[in-house]
Design an enzyme around this catalytic site. Sequence first.
Site, mmCIF file in Angstrom:
data_model
loop_
_atom_site.group_PDB
_atom_site.id
_atom_site.type_symbol
_atom_site.label_atom_id
_atom_site.label_comp_id
_atom_site.label_asym_id
_atom_site.label_seq_id
_atom_site.Cartn_x
_atom_site.Cartn_y
_atom_site.Cartn_z
ATOM 1 N N SER A 182 -13.308 -5.039 1.456
ATOM 2 C CA SER A 182 -14.295 -4.438 0.542
ATOM 3 C C SER A 182 -15.722 -4.920 0.826
ATOM 4 O O SER A 182 -16.459 -5.301 -0.092
ATOM 5 C CB SER A 182 -13.932 -4.730 -0.920
ATOM 6 O OG SER A 182 -12.696 -4.148 -1.259
ATOM 7 N N TYR B 210 0.825 -1.198 0.000
ATOM 8 C CA TYR B 210 0.000 0.000 0.000
ATOM 9 C C TYR B 210 0.867 1.259 0.000
ATOM 10 O O TYR B 210 1.634 1.514 0.940
ATOM 11 C CB TYR B 210 -0.937 0.022 1.195
ATOM 12 C CG TYR B 210 -1.896 -1.137 1.278
ATOM 13 C CD1 TYR B 210 -2.203 -1.907 0.161
ATOM 14 C CD2 TYR B 210 -2.509 -1.472 2.482
ATOM 15 C CE1 TYR B 210 -3.084 -2.967 0.234
ATOM 16 C CE2 TYR B 210 -3.406 -2.537 2.561
ATOM 17 C CZ TYR B 210 -3.673 -3.285 1.445
ATOM 18 O OH TYR B 210 -4.555 -4.335 1.536
ATOM 19 N N ARG C 256 -16.398 -1.875 -2.680
ATOM 20 C CA ARG C 256 -15.552 -0.785 -3.188
ATOM 21 C C ARG C 256 -16.353 0.506 -3.366
ATOM 22 O O ARG C 256 -16.172 1.243 -4.337
ATOM 23 C CB ARG C 256 -14.858 -1.208 -4.476
ATOM 24 C CG ARG C 256 -14.020 -2.483 -4.302
ATOM 25 C CD ARG C 256 -13.233 -2.836 -5.536
ATOM 26 N NE ARG C 256 -12.561 -4.130 -5.383
ATOM 27 C CZ ARG C 256 -11.375 -4.327 -4.797
ATOM 28 N NH1 ARG C 256 -10.726 -3.297 -4.302
ATOM 29 N NH2 ARG C 256 -10.853 -5.532 -4.708
ATOM 30 N N GLY C 257 -17.248 0.742 -2.396
ATOM 31 C CA GLY C 257 -18.036 1.963 -2.386
ATOM 32 C C GLY C 257 -19.361 1.883 -3.112
ATOM 33 O O GLY C 257 -20.151 2.830 -3.065
ATOM 34 N N PHE C 258 -19.633 0.752 -3.757
ATOM 35 C CA PHE C 258 -20.862 0.636 -4.542
ATOM 36 C C PHE C 258 -22.092 0.510 -3.649
ATOM 37 O O PHE C 258 -23.131 1.128 -3.924
ATOM 38 C CB PHE C 258 -20.765 -0.572 -5.478
ATOM 39 C CG PHE C 258 -21.954 -0.742 -6.379
ATOM 40 C CD1 PHE C 258 -22.103 0.051 -7.505
ATOM 41 C CD2 PHE C 258 -22.934 -1.688 -6.098
ATOM 42 C CE1 PHE C 258 -23.214 -0.093 -8.339
ATOM 43 C CE2 PHE C 258 -24.034 -1.837 -6.923
ATOM 44 C CZ PHE C 258 -24.178 -1.040 -8.041
#
Length: 334
Positions: free
Chosen positions: A202, A55, A206-208
């Site tokens: 996730s 990362y 992933r934010g969906f």
Amino acid sequence: MKKRRLAGRAVNPVGLGCMNLSHAYGHPPSPEDGVKLLHKAVELGVDHFDSAALYGFGSNEELVGPALKTVRDDILLVSKCGMQGIDGKRVIDGRPEALRKTLDDSLKRLQTDRIDLWYLHRYDKLNNVPIEDSVGEMARLVDTGKVGAIGLSEVSAQTLRKAHKVHPIAAVQSEYSLWSRNAEIAVIDACAELGASFVAFSPVARGFLTDVDLDPENFAEKDIRRGMPRFNTPHFEQNQKLLPAFREIAKEADCSPAQLAIAWTLHKAPHIHAIPGTTSIGHLEENISADAITLSPEIISKAEVLINQNTVSGPRYPASTQAEIDTEEFDQTA
């Protein structure tokens, strides 16, 4: 929060995935804002922080370690090896000598003498490194006291069992959410059978699976979702059709969509942990409180019928990335 066991310790079931603070979704926050978010997480009761050598090509560990130094003995500090940045490129390398060097480098960046849970970020099948070789070296590093427990990331049940014969595997970390259900094929059950935890990254897709209306056209240039089929035409347009009904289910459950997604993950089995990531303190507070939400069987059923491997359009990774992944996958080529 009611704590769950992970790597020999009792921790809160919602931890913090720290990747977003340095990597993957375009423009990360400033280091100062990243530290503020980490400190707020501690204040809210988070005691499981997940980083990796990859990362930010080391910058995430440089952020996380010093920021959490004052609470070091009160938290589960997690990192990963076997995939990192070298000369500006992402490199998978599970050879024992590479893992040894990664550990020493990670300890320096994290400013600590031990990593509580150390994952093999990728099983190095591309270079034909046997899982037994990588895990064998990780086991030797446990004996040095520099590593507390060993984990694996994005592996199949078969690989987990091979590794577990070499050294007990404390946890498997893989993507898991309503829209990425492949872990249900075998590895979640294999973890339970072997006494390992399963850590879902996730969990909000992933934010969906949130109340934020994503527009892939506005994703930053280096946002990894730009290369993910589910966020590209024609799949994204199909997947968007699921959101209104999902948000209605969240209203019925008296929670936000993100909380519904995280709570669903935790309801699936008592050995599952979730590590949503965020750069927003507001979203952090929202995510952490998901553990307090009780979902009825009816709500769980509605969410699962709406969003599953048959209703989501597109594979989770492009073919090039999928070739690096060892997990079982549904036959999903649509």
